[in-house]
Design an enzyme around this catalytic site. Sequence first.
Site: not given
Lengths: 655, 655, 655
Positions: B103, B141-142, B316
């Site tokens: 990713r 994301n992140e 999260e």
Amino acid sequence: MLGVCYYPEHWPQDMWQQDAIEMRALGLTYVRLAEFSWSKLEPQEGTYNFDWLDKAIAVLAEQDLKIILCTPTATPPKWLIDKFPDILPVDINTGTTRGFGSRRHYDFSSENYFRESMRISEVMAKRYASHPAVVGWQTDNEIACHDTTHSGSDNAKHAFQAWLEKRYGTIESLNEAWGTIFWSMEYQDFSQIELPILAVTETHPSHQLAYRRFSSEQVVRYHDAMIAVLKKHCPEHFVTHNFIPMTDTQADNFALAEKLNFACYDNYPLGRTDLFFADRDTDTFKRYMRTGHPDFASCSFDHVRGISKDNFWIMEQQPGPVNWAHHNPRPLPGMVRLWSWEAVAHGAETICYFRWRQAAFAQEQMHAGIKRVDNSKSVAWQEIEQFRDELAETEFDLTASVNSSVAMIMSTSNQWVTEIERQGDSFDHQLVEFEYYSALRQLGIDVDFVSPNADLSSYKLVVVPCMPIVDKVLISALEASPAHIVFGPRSGAKTEELTLAPELGPGNIQRLIPIKVESTETLRADCTMPILYKGASYSAGRWNEELAIGEGVKTIARFSNQQAAVVQNDKITYLATLSDVEFLRVLLNDLAVACGVKTYLLPEDIRLSQRGQFGLLFNYSAQAKRVDLGASEQLEFVLGSEEVAPYSLSIYKRV
Amino acid sequence: MLGVCYYPEHWPQDMWQQDAIEMRALGLTYVRLAEFSWSKLEPQEGTYNFDWLDKAIAVLAEQDLKIILCTPTATPPKWLIDKFPDILPVDINTGTTRGFGSRRHYDFSSENYFRESMRISEVMAKRYASHPAVVGWQTDNEIACHDTTHSGSDNAKHAFQAWLEKRYGTIESLNEAWGTIFWSMEYQDFSQIELPILAVTETHPSHQLAYRRFSSEQVVRYHDAMIAVLKKHCPEHFVTHNFIPMTDTQADNFALAEKLNFACYDNYPLGRTDLFFADRDTDTFKRYMRTGHPDFASCSFDHVRGISKDNFWIMEQQPGPVNWAHHNPRPLPGMVRLWSWEAVAHGAETICYFRWRQAAFAQEQMHAGIKRVDNSKSVAWQEIEQFRDELAETEFDLTASVNSSVAMIMSTSNQWVTEIERQGDSFDHQLVEFEYYSALRQLGIDVDFVSPNADLSSYKLVVVPCMPIVDKVLISALEASPAHIVFGPRSGAKTEELTLAPELGPGNIQRLIPIKVESTETLRADCTMPILYKGASYSAGRWNEELAIGEGVKTIARFSNQQAAVVQNDKITYLATLSDVEFLRVLLNDLAVACGVKTYLLPEDIRLSQRGQFGLLFNYSAQAKRVDLGASEQLEFVLGSEEVAPYSLSIYKRV
Amino acid sequence: MLGVCYYPEHWPQDMWQQDAIEMRALGLTYVRLAEFSWSKLEPQEGTYNFDWLDKAIAVLAEQDLKIILCTPTATPPKWLIDKFPDILPVDINTGTTRGFGSRRHYDFSSENYFRESMRISEVMAKRYASHPAVVGWQTDNEIACHDTTHSGSDNAKHAFQAWLEKRYGTIESLNEAWGTIFWSMEYQDFSQIELPILAVTETHPSHQLAYRRFSSEQVVRYHDAMIAVLKKHCPEHFVTHNFIPMTDTQADNFALAEKLNFACYDNYPLGRTDLFFADRDTDTFKRYMRTGHPDFASCSFDHVRGISKDNFWIMEQQPGPVNWAHHNPRPLPGMVRLWSWEAVAHGAETICYFRWRQAAFAQEQMHAGIKRVDNSKSVAWQEIEQFRDELAETEFDLTASVNSSVAMIMSTSNQWVTEIERQGDSFDHQLVEFEYYSALRQLGIDVDFVSPNADLSSYKLVVVPCMPIVDKVLISALEASPAHIVFGPRSGAKTEELTLAPELGPGNIQRLIPIKVESTETLRADCTMPILYKGASYSAGRWNEELAIGEGVKTIARFSNQQAAVVQNDKITYLATLSDVEFLRVLLNDLAVACGVKTYLLPEDIRLSQRGQFGLLFNYSAQAKRVDLGASEQLEFVLGSEEVAPYSLSIYKRV
């Protein structure tokens, strides 16, 4: 004499004059200029700008300062790299190009760079040949630093192939010399031979050694050509180079220095000790972190004196904390003075400090100077003044030689052998040599480092810590020398091409002592075993050899299994193991005394050096220590006394 | 409120309804969807498939769950990479392309990816803008995880050159600002400037800092554009992002969060502690391996609250063992509840757990969920129920703010300075900041992390652990603030361009306290030395400065050589060394008390936080511990008591 | 029988005859030839030179020595590489080509190399098919050594894509099997699939496992084709291969050995122990540095016997110090003899020593031989003579089998699972298996290593230290077997495609014992915790599972928090933790006794093996040790006695 490294281009012109006045006030004689200044001297191809340098020299000359100029080749400018991208070297561990953005970004095998380097050197040499203030030249800077001796480029490969053809003549002769039959590495043509890098597993050791020899010769070729340019145009000037530690150049240091007038050393005791002692325990590390190990800088001084014509210079002397080690402590008060004197004790004629004023920018902005960035004086200033005054007060003769009756043989190609064929992770050539050196120094013995083809006729004791390749010429020189010879393990085990000595180790040394190394082992540094010498036990065993012993050979130390650890005849002492320093100190003391070399019982952290009429006692500890020099000579203290002050020194004169 | 991260696309559709019913039963409000789902949403170029997502939202909405959607840009699908290979980033340490297969395989400087990211974001935003169940968006994301802020691509190089031209205007101005005269790095044109990577040795620090600033701005540019797309089409929705720890983004976190409605944090106390404490000894490591260090997650909470508008979310929350640290222990019973409360104590409004059900496949299959892969409930389930019930029973006000009178200044660019110029291996910016933070937290002090241009008028004490670049605007803000300011070493030592402060350290801070840093040293972490403060000795010394002290400055702690270690005037306390946490705790307690900040004598492993009317006491130890809160206020315990149970908490209300 | 590895091409022809005479005098039967000799056999493309080999065979045959020939494919010559550069493999960690200059520089996916390898093999096979002295063949050499099973080349990528298509049929089926929906890794076509290397962060575990399976099959494909060539042309000859340790091949060792007549092992106890014990403390490391660990070589012997048809050979036996470990100690006197007997005890029929004479040149010049480079006899010579004589005197039956009632299941694909998904740095598959093995060996139990589809009907106890993938076929075999089965943690946790067992761990094993693994944790090796078994405490905890326990399951050991650590029913014992060897020894003793497997109370460092009628007691310590074998059998000592001499052995015969 004293000097300084100065970068006027880093500061406004209106500061230069005051700088020059202060330099003179500090008692400096020399100022080194123009290092790394290529982009300032030639901002575009063929467009030169010497105005600033002319001006700087003029301002300094006005204060009677003498100028040492540098060829600026350690830092080719970006426009030059963009024009000739093949200047950039290739990393031998990854195969990637090592880019622009720092320094030493050049490949010794790039013909483009060779030509351009000689061009800029010639331009400078011609311009300043007859300038009355200019007295000498420094070539490049710290050649080979940052692992730049080796490049994995195509340029290097093709030059290597040509070099091989010249060395071996025919491919059959290369195949034979290396033993390429092993693992089907036989070649049919020189053009098939790759650089010994990036292979599936370890490459052929003879191939590796040839590549190291080639790479070293490429450096020497480049450097010699530059010296030739400078000498041609400036016959009245001296030419020198500022060396990094000998073990780091990966080049034949004797060859590199041969055409110089003298050699210089860049002395950074704390940075170097931090790197060398990086894996030491807390107590050992802490003990010397602000002083440097008593023998570490000295060992480099003696190395450089060895490759110099007689004495040497310190071109860069650490004046405070540096920026490039893992940790960068402050020197203890007095250490800048002590280091300066220690260099003098080992043969330095001139000490130049690096740098005049701490740079306000770029990679070295955390590297101390004599002056701080706000133009105030750092603590080194006063210590340099003290050193200057003491030089005068003691009437120290900076032209005197160090006269030693003990030599150690130093050979980069033998270092390479042990790097190529490690055989045990705990074998470190630099450490092995250092341990012998340190043992001798603890006995107050001055040491000459000499090349394998040096004249050995004046020595009483010759120490060879680790020299796998010992040729017959050296054997003859050793035979002819009156000296007793001490060999460490591995000595003589290899041929010139890094194959095994066919008669087993110690190879040619067997002509001097009838012993054979029947097997060799290496042990983890923490898994060693004792040896016994004269009833006492010492630690040893990182490298052990099993000896068969011929006639007339005595075993003077034994392993715990009763095998011979150290053997001896009248001419030779051979150590079949790597021991601790304590054993070396005891053994070398016995040998020295037997050879008529005077030794001293020095307290811990005290060192003694003798140069000309002077003896210098250095104290690297926090306690004053009294030294008993024996009653043999009439001594007069010209600085301090037999009670050497902490982090200080005493100097006596023989009368 | 509570929420969960859910990946319906990983499970058969016939499970979705039961999942939704159980989510509601657990008391969840929010469900995050569609993260990483690009290949499912657009299986081929231009062919969209939203059916599954529409269906999933419908099923969840039926149970009154609110939906947070994610742009799926952290995982571009293979067909997109194959179409635009320049999306892939380049490793700055090796120069090799970082390929597809995991990713975050995208380069912030790829214009192709920028365009494609905005396209898919816009498609999603338009589709769900008016969906009644959708309430907000998570971008990507992140961001920056897996060291993806920096790329060594040609795209990055060209964008960097343009950025430099914009920042510096002329090449002369860049040369001047950086000091490229050093090592002949002068440029004639912006197009000559490489990325500061893969050079022979370290590159120019100003060059590196510019590259870090550029890279950070590339991330912000990308992120801001995405926020703009979402806000344009979904003006009613909030937009947020789930941050990794601030020290890991290598981006200006304040800038990254500026356009968001609020910021989220992904909280993995055990994984993060494992990595942060990787080199700790057995006892220290073992002590917190199943709880996390009491201050480590909290520090991130306070960081994220600092970059958020007021309070923040946990997007999260670790519910059990994870898969990505060196070792992945199970949380001790009660810790999921404790961590949830700890987040609330520091300003969390919503806690979402990651993930609903453990994935049966792929890289994270060993990462626990609230439900196991066989659909049974993991141990976290009951702890979340307990937390949910306690939130209700205590009537905790999740909209209340944390009000602190103590601020720490946080600045990524200053972190960069210390990473670019390490100077000593034992200097670690994250650790330095953490030690100050932990000392404050051990005193029961709540801490605000603020940006260097924050309004400081409401603070009594401002702590700056390490801020080499302190500009004049901040100096004025500090002058104007009523707070006493504590500076750690290195503060003010540099200019904006990472050159030395011309007046020496602490640079502009000299306007507040007349001291000068005359020299700086770094020591190995195990080779330090004591400092003396009020008669007691503390460990210090990884970084030491030698101070010259002007008028009105008191020395309040000294090194063993009598030099000043900590100095002070009315406005400023300056530490010239890095000390142990114990000293910081003692010193900061004295300073806080003097400033009128209340401190507490907390037992070991007990922490106290205050939010709104509530005080929360956390016990990270295995023993029940009694806390003496002093008699100053009227307190009523709404959960537990002054005797805080092991691995549990007590909550009181001020009445 | 005895043999030797001989490289006549490294020595002048006039030495060959004397060598042959001495080989015969030493009692050798076999001589291995032609390994690595491609460049000598085919110095240019298509130009063969077999004269030297014909001559060497003739000289040896004259002394009645039997010849084993090698295909020389481990070292393609430079002219072949230059003709087909795609032979060179690509490093999967860096993406760079692994060049010529050492050995094994070939890619199993290069069709050019496949064809060329079969060509040279066929040429040799045809030539020597009917030579009366030639009896067998060794394929290649130490296949897969130096991490050569995996290549990152385009050849490998395209072959991998074809392999995937064959395995999965459709891309949908691959997407489904792997779970590529995770992180948007869905593929539309097999041609999109990259090798799982050089990505931004960790790649998909199913992708990685497929790549490992593919790579293993590429090795087997290559190897099988070579065996087929040899068998086709030389139907009377045996074909074998010399294996490195099973854990290092990264290939399915059972498959690799399947078509061979028998398997060989290259036995280097000291080198292997040095690498395996590299991180051990001083005492543990030192204890075995000159003997090898008592179970380490044995474990490899049993591995190789497991993949062989019945017994096996040692093709290369270490005769002295080697050159390739971190440290290379000398074997203690007697160890070469002891190791030879140890191999025999575990099923060796023939021991060949490596090498006849130490090479004078190239990479292995520091690797001892039976003879030294000066043609003298090394210490191994006399030990081989002693071993030869003892074989004769004891009338040891080298054709007898090892008959064990205890099996361990060995599976490379399960090793891969734990390497791909480490989950905890302290989980090491090789170590885990070794600890179980060592515990059994300390009990005097002989161990068969069997494949997951072996016939288990003859075993009383089957031990499965770590087998995440347990398919239903194995479950049925275990059910059918009379044996009690011991499973270590992780067993059964995964499906064939490396996804989670949908019913939770231990997956299919739940059919044999009703337990579920509800959570899993890993701890740092120094941060573990005790388990309690029968009132005693043992260290455990690097990997821990939380178990839910069904009917009929007893907990026989517990963690300190009372959770089940080891559970049991009649058929199965399941360990939910990794413990120390001591616990395994105690537990396995109890289980063995319960199953009717005889165990022994052996002193420390004593090992017992039984083969045919013979029992062999080995003493790896410096002290003579008396062994009590119990009174159950009538024993007669044919070598030594129950008091086993230090570093020696005793042999008894059952009468």
